[in-house]
Design a protein around this motif. Sequence first.
Motif, PDB file in Angstrom:
ATOM      1  N   PHE A  43       0.831  -1.204   0.000  1.00 17.78           N
ATOM      2  CA  PHE A  43       0.000   0.000   0.000  1.00 17.78           C
ATOM      3  C   PHE A  43       0.868   1.258   0.000  1.00 17.78           C
ATOM      4  O   PHE A  43       0.530   2.267  -0.629  1.00 17.78           O
ATOM      5  N   ILE A  44       1.992   1.202   0.700  1.00 16.84           N
ATOM      6  CA  ILE A  44       2.925   2.334   0.699  1.00 16.84           C
ATOM      7  C   ILE A  44       3.462   2.561  -0.706  1.00 16.84           C
ATOM      8  O   ILE A  44       3.550   3.700  -1.187  1.00 16.84           O
ATOM      9  N   LEU A  45       3.823   1.472  -1.393  1.00 20.53           N
ATOM     10  CA  LEU A  45       4.329   1.588  -2.765  1.00 20.53           C
ATOM     11  C   LEU A  45       3.284   2.226  -3.682  1.00 20.53           C
ATOM     12  O   LEU A  45       3.594   3.140  -4.456  1.00 20.53           O
ATOM     13  N   ILE A  46       2.027   1.761  -3.595  1.00 17.39           N
ATOM     14  CA  ILE A  46       0.956   2.271  -4.456  1.00 17.39           C
ATOM     15  C   ILE A  46       0.717   3.760  -4.205  1.00 17.39           C
ATOM     16  O   ILE A  46       0.658   4.573  -5.145  1.00 17.39           O
ATOM     17  N   TYR A  50      -0.258   4.958   6.061  1.00 15.27           N
ATOM     18  CA  TYR A  50       0.379   3.637   6.006  1.00 15.27           C
ATOM     19  C   TYR A  50       1.789   3.676   6.601  1.00 15.27           C
ATOM     20  O   TYR A  50       2.233   2.697   7.217  1.00 15.27           O
ATOM     21  N   LEU A  51       2.479   4.783   6.440  1.00 15.88           N
ATOM     22  CA  LEU A  51       3.789   4.914   7.061  1.00 15.88           C
ATOM     23  C   LEU A  51       3.671   4.968   8.583  1.00 15.88           C
ATOM     24  O   LEU A  51       4.495   4.394   9.303  1.00 15.88           O
ATOM     25  N   ALA A  52       2.635   5.654   9.056  1.00 17.53           N
ATOM     26  CA  ALA A  52       2.428   5.748  10.504  1.00 17.53           C
ATOM     27  C   ALA A  52       2.159   4.381  11.113  1.00 17.53           C
ATOM     28  O   ALA A  52       2.573   4.096  12.249  1.00 17.53           O
ATOM     29  N   LEU A  53       1.482   3.517  10.362  1.00 23.46           N
ATOM     30  CA  LEU A  53       1.217   2.169  10.855  1.00 23.46           C
ATOM     31  C   LEU A  53       2.502   1.367  11.063  1.00 23.46           C
ATOM     32  O   LEU A  53       2.547   0.441  11.874  1.00 23.46           O
TER      33      LEU A  53
END
Length: 257
Positions: free
Chosen positions: A61-64, A131-134
Amino acid sequence: MRIQKIISSIWKQSIEEFLIYRATSLITFILAVVFLLIELFVGDIYFSNSENANWTRNQYFILITFMNSATYIYNFFFVIGHENLVEDILEGELDYNLIRPVYSYWYSIGTHLDIPSIFNLILSLGLLGYYLALENVGIIGYAIMLINLILTAFLIFLLNQLAVTLSFWVDGLTSLFGMIEDLISYASRPKQIFPMIIQQIFTFVIPVLLASNLPVEMIFHKHNYWLLGYFIIIDILLYYTSKLLWNKGIKHYSSAN
């Protein structure tokens, strides 16, 4: 003061164009959101049971969202300029840009902003931050992501700029822009799913897989700081190549007047 007036004029003109075509802009925004949600939904299914290609669902998801953010940064600043520039070159209407007391390379593509893209950019950046925070990546992780985001948006710009510049010599290259868009879209995947030869070509020759995969690899898998240096060098080389071709193209340019 002069630069401020130019920026203010560009912003005002872009807002007026956005208001004129606001219905089309709304549809474009909605479609972009739908495609993003489809990508995330497909990723959710693909990673529902286990990791794939040593990637977790959240890393995917980070990549997308990273690649979407980089694309919309390019779109916001340059996509309209590139579309208009191709027509100006082919129709011999570039004269006005060439006589201005500014470097035509930037002036010819930097006078229009794609306002709808800013809304898509905000959405993509918001999801990327979530998503980075996760993952609790920390300040260094965010810095790595920001550096790669700028480099990737610049790479997308340079690939399109090179395609535009070829219009000085070859007609009918509009399909090339679609190819670049498709290339960026295909690169928004973990590189391990591609055959090794494809990985090598699109990591070291046309580095779209490098651009899309590097930030996630640096944060979660390997540091690969030497690849970040290679990415910077590639961007610099492509930039000076695009300037060289632009200067040669201007000499080859034929005015309609």
